[in-house]
Design a protein around this motif. Structure first.
Motif, PDB file in Angstrom:
ATOM      1  N   GLY A 162      84.499 103.180  26.336  1.00 61.36           N
ATOM      2  CA  GLY A 162      83.847 102.488  27.319  1.00 61.36           C
ATOM      3  C   GLY A 162      82.324 103.148  27.531  1.00 61.36           C
ATOM      4  N   GLN A 163      82.495 104.289  28.027  1.00 58.30           N
ATOM      5  CA  GLN A 163      81.288 105.289  28.297  1.00 58.30           C
ATOM      6  C   GLN A 163      80.170 105.184  27.275  1.00 58.30           C
ATOM      7  OE1 GLN A 163      80.213 106.277  31.233  1.00 58.30           O
ATOM      8  NE2 GLN A 163      78.513 107.448  30.611  1.00 58.30           N
ATOM      9  N   VAL A 164      80.750 105.648  26.118  1.00 57.93           N
ATOM     10  CA  VAL A 164      80.000 105.846  24.895  1.00 57.93           C
ATOM     11  C   VAL A 164      79.248 104.454  24.367  1.00 57.93           C
ATOM     12  CG1 VAL A 164      79.883 106.342  22.310  1.00 57.93           C
ATOM     13  CG2 VAL A 164      81.314 107.818  23.958  1.00 57.93           C
ATOM     14  N   LEU A 165      80.144 103.117  24.470  1.00 57.87           N
ATOM     15  CA  LEU A 165      79.424 101.861  24.109  1.00 57.87           C
ATOM     16  C   LEU A 165      78.202 101.830  25.006  1.00 57.87           C
ATOM     17  CD1 LEU A 165      82.580  99.849  23.455  1.00 57.87           C
ATOM     18  CD2 LEU A 165      80.992 100.862  21.657  1.00 57.87           C
ATOM     19  N   ASP A 166      78.357 102.015  26.363  1.00 57.10           N
ATOM     20  CA  ASP A 166      77.595 101.914  27.258  1.00 57.10           C
ATOM     21  C   ASP A 166      76.247 102.871  27.253  1.00 57.10           C
ATOM     22  OD1 ASP A 166      76.164 100.807  29.481  1.00 57.10           O
ATOM     23  OD2 ASP A 166      77.507 102.227  31.079  1.00 57.10           O
ATOM     24  N   THR A 167      76.408 104.123  26.660  1.00 53.84           N
ATOM     25  CA  THR A 167      75.295 104.941  26.772  1.00 53.84           C
ATOM     26  C   THR A 167      74.550 105.013  25.172  1.00 53.84           C
ATOM     27  OG1 THR A 167      76.752 106.674  26.438  1.00 53.84           O
ATOM     28  CG2 THR A 167      75.775 106.476  28.400  1.00 53.84           C
ATOM     29  N   ASP A 168      75.420 104.611  24.173  1.00 52.08           N
ATOM     30  CA  ASP A 168      75.253 104.921  22.910  1.00 52.08           C
ATOM     31  C   ASP A 168      75.043 103.577  21.796  1.00 52.08           C
ATOM     32  OD1 ASP A 168      74.467 107.586  23.410  1.00 52.08           O
ATOM     33  OD2 ASP A 168      76.214 108.249  22.837  1.00 52.08           O
ATOM     34  N   GLY A 169      76.018 102.676  22.503  1.00 55.44           N
ATOM     35  CA  GLY A 169      76.058 101.355  21.782  1.00 55.44           C
ATOM     36  C   GLY A 169      77.318 101.715  20.512  1.00 55.44           C
ATOM     37  N   GLY A 170      77.173 100.802  19.644  1.00 52.27           N
ATOM     38  CA  GLY A 170      78.276 100.906  18.473  1.00 52.27           C
ATOM     39  C   GLY A 170      79.324  99.727  18.733  1.00 52.27           C
ATOM     40  N   PHE A 171      78.826  98.678  19.260  1.00 50.05           N
ATOM     41  CA  PHE A 171      79.944  97.624  19.260  1.00 50.05           C
ATOM     42  C   PHE A 171      80.540  97.258  17.870  1.00 50.05           C
ATOM     43  CE2 PHE A 171      77.190  97.865  22.959  1.00 50.05           C
ATOM     44  CZ  PHE A 171      78.376  97.531  24.229  1.00 50.05           C
ATOM     45  N   PRO A 172      81.533  96.556  17.783  1.00 49.94           N
ATOM     46  CA  PRO A 172      81.967  95.899  16.299  1.00 49.94           C
ATOM     47  C   PRO A 172      81.296  94.451  16.429  1.00 49.94           C
ATOM     48  CG  PRO A 172      83.519  95.822  18.193  1.00 49.94           C
ATOM     49  CD  PRO A 172      82.566  96.800  18.583  1.00 49.94           C
ATOM     50  N   ASP A 173      80.951  94.250  14.974  1.00 51.29           N
ATOM     51  CA  ASP A 173      80.067  92.916  14.762  1.00 51.29           C
ATOM     52  C   ASP A 173      80.817  91.883  15.470  1.00 51.29           C
ATOM     53  OD1 ASP A 173      78.858  94.673  13.066  1.00 51.29           O
ATOM     54  OD2 ASP A 173      79.774  93.708  11.370  1.00 51.29           O
ATOM     55  N   SER A 174      81.825  91.839  15.969  1.00 51.18           N
ATOM     56  CA  SER A 174      82.527  90.740  16.608  1.00 51.18           C
ATOM     57  C   SER A 174      82.237  90.617  18.273  1.00 51.18           C
ATOM     58  CB  SER A 174      83.684  90.597  16.591  1.00 51.18           C
ATOM     59  OG  SER A 174      84.454  91.910  17.239  1.00 51.18           O
ATOM     60  N   VAL A 175      81.147  91.473  18.521  1.00 47.52           N
ATOM     61  CA  VAL A 175      80.968  91.536  19.969  1.00 47.52           C
ATOM     62  C   VAL A 175      79.372  91.473  20.093  1.00 47.52           C
ATOM     63  CG1 VAL A 175      81.151  92.771  22.232  1.00 47.52           C
ATOM     64  CG2 VAL A 175      83.111  92.778  20.754  1.00 47.52           C
ATOM     65  N   SER A 176      78.716  90.400  20.067  1.00 43.58           N
ATOM     66  CA  SER A 176      77.464  90.454  19.733  1.00 43.58           C
ATOM     67  C   SER A 176      76.598  89.851  20.715  1.00 43.58           C
ATOM     68  CB  SER A 176      77.182  89.617  18.469  1.00 43.58           C
ATOM     69  OG  SER A 176      77.665  88.364  18.694  1.00 43.58           O
ATOM     70  N   THR A 177      77.018  89.062  21.671  1.00 43.92           N
ATOM     71  CA  THR A 177      75.869  88.720  22.873  1.00 43.92           C
ATOM     72  C   THR A 177      76.165  89.644  23.841  1.00 43.92           C
ATOM     73  OG1 THR A 177      77.733  87.512  24.296  1.00 43.92           O
ATOM     74  CG2 THR A 177      76.917  86.212  22.355  1.00 43.92           C
ATOM     75  N   PRO A 178      74.915  89.596  24.715  1.00 44.69           N
ATOM     76  CA  PRO A 178      74.754  90.622  25.598  1.00 44.69           C
ATOM     77  C   PRO A 178      75.937  90.405  26.718  1.00 44.69           C
ATOM     78  CG  PRO A 178      72.685  89.865  25.268  1.00 44.69           C
ATOM     79  CD  PRO A 178      73.553  88.993  24.302  1.00 44.69           C
ATOM     80  N   LEU A 179      76.474  89.253  27.046  1.00 43.91           N
ATOM     81  CA  LEU A 179      77.443  89.111  28.090  1.00 43.91           C
ATOM     82  C   LEU A 179      78.645  89.786  27.277  1.00 43.91           C
ATOM     83  CD1 LEU A 179      77.609  88.322  30.782  1.00 43.91           C
ATOM     84  CD2 LEU A 179      78.261  85.895  30.096  1.00 43.91           C
ATOM     85  N   ASP A 180      78.863  89.237  26.236  1.00 45.73           N
ATOM     86  CA  ASP A 180      80.333  89.935  25.698  1.00 45.73           C
ATOM     87  C   ASP A 180      80.074  91.615  25.558  1.00 45.73           C
ATOM     88  OD1 ASP A 180      81.455  87.748  25.228  1.00 45.73           O
ATOM     89  OD2 ASP A 180      80.848  87.537  22.933  1.00 45.73           O
ATOM     90  N   ARG A 181      78.858  91.921  25.204  1.00 36.76           N
ATOM     91  CA  ARG A 181      79.156  93.640  25.293  1.00 36.76           C
ATOM     92  C   ARG A 181      79.265  94.038  26.739  1.00 36.76           C
ATOM     93  NH1 ARG A 181      74.406  95.128  20.880  1.00 36.76           N
ATOM     94  NH2 ARG A 181      75.571  94.270  19.027  1.00 36.76           N
ATOM     95  N   LEU A 182      78.509  93.418  27.539  1.00 34.54           N
ATOM     96  CA  LEU A 182      78.688  93.802  29.142  1.00 34.54           C
ATOM     97  C   LEU A 182      80.275  93.840  29.424  1.00 34.54           C
ATOM     98  CD1 LEU A 182      77.520  94.921  31.385  1.00 34.54           C
ATOM     99  CD2 LEU A 182      77.135  92.781  32.198  1.00 34.54           C
ATOM    100  N   ARG A 183      80.807  92.684  29.178  1.00 33.94           N
ATOM    101  CA  ARG A 183      82.358  92.396  29.371  1.00 33.94           C
ATOM    102  C   ARG A 183      83.172  93.494  28.593  1.00 33.94           C
ATOM    103  NH1 ARG A 183      83.357  87.346  32.034  1.00 33.94           N
ATOM    104  NH2 ARG A 183      81.698  86.111  31.179  1.00 33.94           N
ATOM    105  N   THR A 184      82.706  93.967  27.531  1.00 32.70           N
ATOM    106  CA  THR A 184      83.519  95.058  26.763  1.00 32.70           C
ATOM    107  C   THR A 184      83.414  96.296  27.383  1.00 32.70           C
ATOM    108  OG1 THR A 184      83.111  93.607  24.702  1.00 32.70           O
ATOM    109  CG2 THR A 184      83.927  95.857  24.314  1.00 32.70           C
ATOM    110  N   ILE A 185      82.092  96.739  27.702  1.00 33.28           N
ATOM    111  CA  ILE A 185      81.862  97.982  28.432  1.00 33.28           C
ATOM    112  C   ILE A 185      82.631  97.899  29.811  1.00 33.28           C
ATOM    113  CG2 ILE A 185      80.254  99.215  29.674  1.00 33.28           C
ATOM    114  CD1 ILE A 185      78.067  97.946  27.637  1.00 33.28           C
ATOM    115  N   HIS A 186      82.452  97.140  30.243  1.00 31.47           N
ATOM    116  CA  HIS A 186      83.374  97.019  31.884  1.00 31.47           C
ATOM    117  C   HIS A 186      84.838  96.977  31.545  1.00 31.47           C
ATOM    118  CE1 HIS A 186      79.524  97.011  33.748  1.00 31.47           C
ATOM    119  NE2 HIS A 186      79.704  95.654  34.359  1.00 31.47           N
TER     120      HIS A 186
END
Ligand code: GRG
Length: 300
Positions: A162-186
Motif C-alpha cells: 500500500g505504501q509503494v502504491l501510494d508513493t510510486d503507483g503501479g496499480f493493476p489495470d482494474s484499479v483505474s479511477t482515482p477513488l478506486d485507487r485511493l480506496r486500494t491504497i487505504h
C-alpha cells in the motif's frame, strides 16, 4: 485492574461505565513494556525502540485485537501477545514512514520523530528490530501461534505494498479511477493491519479467522478517511504531527477527491457497516462497538 472480568462481562451503553474499549489499556501498556524488557539490545537501540513503542500512541490496533477476542468469547490473556505484536508492527511502520526517504516528518505524537531524536541509522534499525520483535511475540501466542504469525506477516506485506502504491503507483489495470485507487491504497496501507488486528483477536478466541473481516475492513477504511479529514481540519498541536502534508505533496485524499461533507458521509456509512457486523454478538461486543463509535468521532 482485573481486565478480563471487567471488560467481558458487564453490559454498558458503549460510551461510559466499566465496559469501555480502553479498559484493557493498563494491561496492554504493561505487556508492551515487558515485551522490550531484557532483549539485550545495544543501549542506543534499546532507547530508540522504547521511544518508538512506549510513547503514548492511541493503541487502536492492539485494543481492537483484544476486544475482538473478548467479543468472540475468548480470554484476555490469549489475545495479549498478538495484540502487542500488531502494535510493534504499527510502531515500526511509523518510524520508517517518518524517515527522510519516505514522509520526512519531524514530529510524531507531539515530539521529535525517532530519526530526529536519535539518528537516521538508529531509526532504520529500531524499525527493523520492532518488525522482527513482532514476529517473536506473535509466536508466543497461546492459541494458534502459527496462524497469528502468518496473519501479521501477511498484513505487514500488504501495508508495505500500500505504501509503494501510494508513493510510486503501479496499480493493476482494474484499479483505474482515482477513488478506486485511493480506496486500494487505504485498504492496504492502513486497513490491512487493522483488519489483521481483528483476525488476531478472532484467532485468540478460537473463532473463525475471518469472522470480523467485514467489521475490520470497514473500520480500517474508516480510520483512514477520518485521518484524511483530520489532516485537513486540525492543527499541529491537536494532531501532534504536521497536518496537510498529503495535500501539499499532491497525494490523493478523500477530502481532495470528494470534499469534506461527502467524506463525513463516507465515515458514517462505514461506521454503520462495521456496527452491523457486530449485531449478532452479545454484550461482550459492547467495548468493540464503543471503539468503532469513538474511532468515527476521534479528534486526533
Ligand atoms: C512500511 C514504512 C512502511 C510504511 C507502511 C502504515 C504506513 C505504511 C505508514 C505509516 C504512516 C501512516 C500515515 C499510516 C497511515 C495510518 C495511520 C493514520 C497511522 C497513524 O495511526 P494512529 O493514529 O497513530 O493509530 P498512534 O500515534 O495513535 O499510534
Amino acid at each position: 485492574m482485573a481486565p478480563s472480568s471487567n471488560t467481558s462481562s458487564t453490559p454498558a451503553d458503549g460510551s461510559s461505565g466499566p465496559s469501555k474499549a480502553s479498559d484493557v489499556l493498563p494491561v496492554l501498556e504493561a505487556a508492551l513494556a515487558s515485551a522490550v524488557q531484557g532483549l539485550e539490545l545495544a543501549p542506543e537501540l534499546d532507547r530508540a525502540v522504547r521511544y518508538a513503542l512506549l510513547s503514548g500512541g492511541k493503541r487502536v490496533r492492539p485494543t481492537m485485537a483484544i476486544q475482538s477476542c473478548l467479543a468472540l468469547g475468548g480470554e484476555l490473556d490469549a489475545a495479549v501477545p498478538g495484540a502487542c505484536a500488531v502494535e510493534c508492527i504499527h510502531a515500526f511502520s511509523l518510524v520508517h514512514d517518518d524517515l527522510p526517504a519516505l514522509d520526512n516528518d519531524d514530529m510524531r505524537r507531539g515530539r521529535p520523530t525517532v530519526h530526529r531524536a536519535f539518528s537516521e541509522s538508529l531509526a532504520v534499525l529500531a524499525g527493523d528490530a520492532l518488525q522482527i520483535l513482532a514476529i517473536e511475540i506473535a509466536g508466543r501466542a497461546p492459541i494458534a501461534p502459527g496462524e497469528t504469525v502468518a496473519t501479521i506477516a501477511a498484513a505487514t506485506r500488504e501495508m508495505i505494498v500500500g505504501q509503494v502504491l501510494d508513493t510510486d503507483g503501479g496499480f493493476p489495470d482494474s484499479v483505474s479511477t482515482p477513488l478506486d485507487r485511493l480506496r486500494t491504497i487505504h485498504r492496504l496501507k492502513t486497513g490491512a493491519l487493522i483488519r489483521a488486528s481483528c483476525r488476531v483477536g478472532a484467532l485468540a478466541a478460537g473463532a473463525d479467522l475471518t469472522r470480523l473481516d467485514r467489521f475490520g475492513d470497514a473500520i480500517g477504511l474508516m480510520f483512514q478517511v477520518v485521518d484524511d479529514v483530520l489532516d485537513e481540519t486540525r492543527t499541529i498541536e491537536e494532531l501532534g504531527k504536521t497536518p496537510g502534508k498529503d495535500r501539499e505533496a499532491g497525494k490523493l485524499t478523500f477530502p481532495s477527491l470528494i470534499g469534506l461533507d461527502e467524506s463525513q458521509r463516507e465515515i458514517e456509512r462505514l461506521e454503520q457497516i462495521a456496527l452491523a457486523d457486530l449485531e449478532p454478538l452479545d454484550h461482550r461486543a459492547m467495548p468493540l462497538r464503543d471503539l468503532a463509535r469513538r474511532l468515527a468521532r476521534r479528534t486526533h
